[in-house]
Design an enzyme around this catalytic site. Sequence first.
Site, PDB file in Angstrom:
ATOM      1  N   LYS A 123       1.098  -1.278  -0.109  1.00  0.00           N
ATOM      2  CA  LYS A 123      -0.022  -0.182   0.578  1.00  0.00           C
ATOM      3  C   LYS A 123       1.028   1.316   0.335  1.00  0.00           C
ATOM      4  CE  LYS A 123      -4.505   1.085   0.308  1.00  0.00           C
ATOM      5  NZ  LYS A 123      -5.264   0.367  -0.293  1.00  0.00           N
ATOM      6  N   ASP A 163      -6.532   4.666  -4.685  1.00  0.00           N
ATOM      7  CA  ASP A 163      -7.594   4.504  -3.202  1.00  0.00           C
ATOM      8  C   ASP A 163      -8.008   5.819  -3.546  1.00  0.00           C
ATOM      9  OD1 ASP A 163      -7.510   2.741  -0.606  1.00  0.00           O
ATOM     10  OD2 ASP A 163      -7.036   4.313   0.095  1.00  0.00           O
TER      11      ASP A 163
HETATM   12  P1  NDP Z   1     -13.064   7.180  -2.888  1.00  0.00           P
HETATM   13  O1  NDP Z   1     -11.912   8.787  -2.515  1.00  0.00           O
HETATM   14  O2  NDP Z   1     -12.928   7.582  -3.862  1.00  0.00           O
HETATM   15  O3  NDP Z   1     -14.494   8.215  -1.467  1.00  0.00           O
HETATM   16  C1  NDP Z   1     -14.334   7.856  -0.020  1.00  0.00           C
HETATM   17  C2  NDP Z   1     -15.157   8.702   0.364  1.00  0.00           C
HETATM   18  O4  NDP Z   1     -15.001   8.680   2.001  1.00  0.00           O
HETATM   19  C3  NDP Z   1     -15.687   9.998  -0.041  1.00  0.00           C
HETATM   20  O5  NDP Z   1     -17.212  10.022   0.199  1.00  0.00           O
HETATM   21  C4  NDP Z   1     -15.257  10.759   1.704  1.00  0.00           C
HETATM   22  O6  NDP Z   1     -15.094  11.984   1.761  1.00  0.00           O
HETATM   23  C5  NDP Z   1     -15.338   9.424   2.792  1.00  0.00           C
HETATM   24  N1  NDP Z   1     -14.514   9.536   3.548  1.00  0.00           N
HETATM   25  C6  NDP Z   1     -13.279  10.234   3.751  1.00  0.00           C
HETATM   26  N2  NDP Z   1     -12.169   9.955   4.911  1.00  0.00           N
HETATM   27  C7  NDP Z   1     -13.492  10.375   5.698  1.00  0.00           C
HETATM   28  C8  NDP Z   1     -13.842  10.800   7.444  1.00  0.00           C
HETATM   29  N3  NDP Z   1     -12.711  10.478   7.914  1.00  0.00           N
HETATM   30  N4  NDP Z   1     -15.163  10.074   7.319  1.00  0.00           N
HETATM   31  C9  NDP Z   1     -16.197  10.664   6.952  1.00  0.00           C
HETATM   32  N5  NDP Z   1     -15.841  10.176   5.747  1.00  0.00           N
HETATM   33  C10 NDP Z   1     -14.766  10.428   4.813  1.00  0.00           C
HETATM   34  O7  NDP Z   1     -12.282   6.282  -1.855  1.00  0.00           O
HETATM   35  P2  NDP Z   1     -12.883   4.614  -2.499  1.00  0.00           P
HETATM   36  O8  NDP Z   1     -13.780   4.774  -2.126  1.00  0.00           O
HETATM   37  O9  NDP Z   1     -11.609   4.332  -3.201  1.00  0.00           O
HETATM   38  O10 NDP Z   1     -12.699   4.157  -1.191  1.00  0.00           O
HETATM   39  C11 NDP Z   1     -13.440   4.328   0.187  1.00  0.00           C
HETATM   40  C12 NDP Z   1     -12.572   3.024   0.929  1.00  0.00           C
HETATM   41  O11 NDP Z   1     -12.570   1.721   0.435  1.00  0.00           O
HETATM   42  C13 NDP Z   1     -10.980   3.160   1.060  1.00  0.00           C
HETATM   43  O12 NDP Z   1     -11.102   2.185   3.218  1.00  0.00           O
HETATM   44  C14 NDP Z   1     -10.432   2.221   1.063  1.00  0.00           C
HETATM   45  O13 NDP Z   1      -8.986   1.628   1.314  1.00  0.00           O
HETATM   46  C15 NDP Z   1     -11.239   1.082   0.538  1.00  0.00           C
HETATM   47  N6  NDP Z   1     -11.193   0.260  -1.142  1.00  0.00           N
HETATM   48  C16 NDP Z   1     -10.986   0.989  -1.945  1.00  0.00           C
HETATM   49  C17 NDP Z   1     -10.982   0.127  -2.586  1.00  0.00           C
HETATM   50  C18 NDP Z   1     -10.894   0.573  -4.585  1.00  0.00           C
HETATM   51  O14 NDP Z   1     -11.292   0.325  -5.664  1.00  0.00           O
HETATM   52  N7  NDP Z   1     -11.023   2.398  -4.959  1.00  0.00           N
HETATM   53  C19 NDP Z   1     -10.527  -0.992  -3.377  1.00  0.00           C
HETATM   54  C20 NDP Z   1     -10.724  -2.176  -1.942  1.00  0.00           C
HETATM   55  C21 NDP Z   1     -11.687  -0.866  -0.484  1.00  0.00           C
HETATM   56  P3  NDP Z   1     -15.823  13.431   0.935  1.00  0.00           P
HETATM   57  O15 NDP Z   1     -16.526  13.512  -0.658  1.00  0.00           O
HETATM   58  O16 NDP Z   1     -16.201  14.179   1.912  1.00  0.00           O
HETATM   59  O17 NDP Z   1     -14.442  13.234   0.352  1.00  0.00           O
END
Ligand code: NDP
Length: 441
Positions: A123, A163
């Site tokens: 990562k 991510d």
């Molecule tokens: P994105 O950047 O696309 O979206 C992240 C989302 O989470 C945003 O809506 C953001 O809010 C919100 N967020 C981030 N931090 C916080 C917080 N502290 N409190 C509340 N909301 C929060 O990321 P992904 O969708 O790609 O990733 C989301 C999760 O999924 C992570 O844990 C990642 O590790 C996991 N994941 C992702 C994969 C992928 O293929 N992308 C694969 C496997 C796991 P805001 O819009 O306000 O910024």
Amino acid sequence: MTDTFLSKIDGDAAAQPNFWQALEEVARDVLPIEKAHSEFAKARVLHRLAEPDRILSFRVVWEDDAGDVQINRAWRVQASNAIGPYKGGLRFHPDVTVDTLKFLAFEQCFKNALTGLPLGGAKGGANFDPRGRSNAEIMRFCQALMRQMARFIGPDLDVPAGDINVGTREIGYLFGAWRQLSDSYAAALTGKGLSYGGSQMRIEATGYGLIYFVACMLAEQGKGLDGQRIAISGRGNVATHAAGKAIDLGGTVITLSSTSGTLYAPDGLTKEAVEWVQERKAAGEEMNAPPTSLGASFHADKTPWEFEPDIALPCATQNELTRDMACMLAEAGTQLVAEGANMPLTSDAAALLARKGIPRAPGKAANAGGVAVSGLEISQNAHGRYLSADEVDRALKDIMQTIHSRVAEEGRKDGQIDYQLGANIAAYRKLAKAIAEQGIV
Ligand code: NDP
């Protein structure tokens, strides 16, 4: 047993709360297996997995639009390549630390093992905050990061993906810089655009895969998705694609959320509403003024878990769902929780759900669809034969069903499935065999 094991782990790790939490949760489940297999115990498999192969640290220097020099820190944690080249996403967020990335890389080893594909665990990321940054600044940051990282990645060595805050745009800039610096078109990144070697369905894969996994969990209970009230947190890649697929399969998605609050639709969000959310996020705008036609309202002071869902899908970030929130879910009669994000529950929230008998699928199983399609992207690049969206979708569904079967087989006890136990043991067995058979390296 767990305490004795943890007491032998390097002192620095105990001061890394996220990594320690992940290690403790895995150790509890797998140490009895390690103890029962002398070849695994002799090889000290878990202790070796607890110590990443290497942690690379980079200073990233770039120029902002005003001509000022900006300096960020970035890291790549290459945890284990025992079963394949290092593989795992890159995260851009001001809160990123070595602790965050060590925990994610450790979990990634187990997740990648569950996919059945030859992928090691890694990562990376940077404490870079993309909020308010222009497109040109994002590009310059990605190029500066790649100047540092390029010599440490490659198709047989380490293959990063996206991510949090790293999507197709960022992967495009990173790949452009990699191509120029390495004089090569090799598949050193996944999540690429379709016009330069990306896979169909990679963007959707994590969210769709999550819903395919949930469908398997529901089938165990003799139920389907139809009519289930589903609360989802986040509004990013994972959350919105999970929402779209859940709606397609008849689910009623009642929430999406951001760091500022929750969008709640009592009768369920439509696909148009999900698109509206995606547009707000892409524009860096809040969701606090939804058009009345969406049938949704914004609640700045609420989390998705306050809306009494049948199914809860945390898809935002680590430790977002606390014990109090888990209590709320249990009292509302929530039937299952599946993690789209990595380790989104605090330890005490997870323990509470377990005590209440509410099945919970850990991220390493339920969100493995993204890395699985990344694995397919690598093999498509290697063979030059590209799959259609339908073919990838079928392969994804198949992989998620297979993961569910493996996890259920290892986790079934007293007529119920402990998904966390099953996922940890199934992944550990594969990693342990590979590590023990390859000698002391
Ligand atoms: P994105 O950047 O696309 O979206 C992240 C989302 O989470 C945003 O809506 C953001 O809010 C919100 N967020 C981030 N931090 C916080 C917080 N502290 N409190 C509340 N909301 C929060 O990321 P992904 O969708 O790609 O990733 C989301 C999760 O999924 C992570 O844990 C990642 O590790 C996991 N994941 C992702 C994969 C992928 O293929 N992308 C694969 C496997 C796991 P805001 O819009 O306000 O910024």
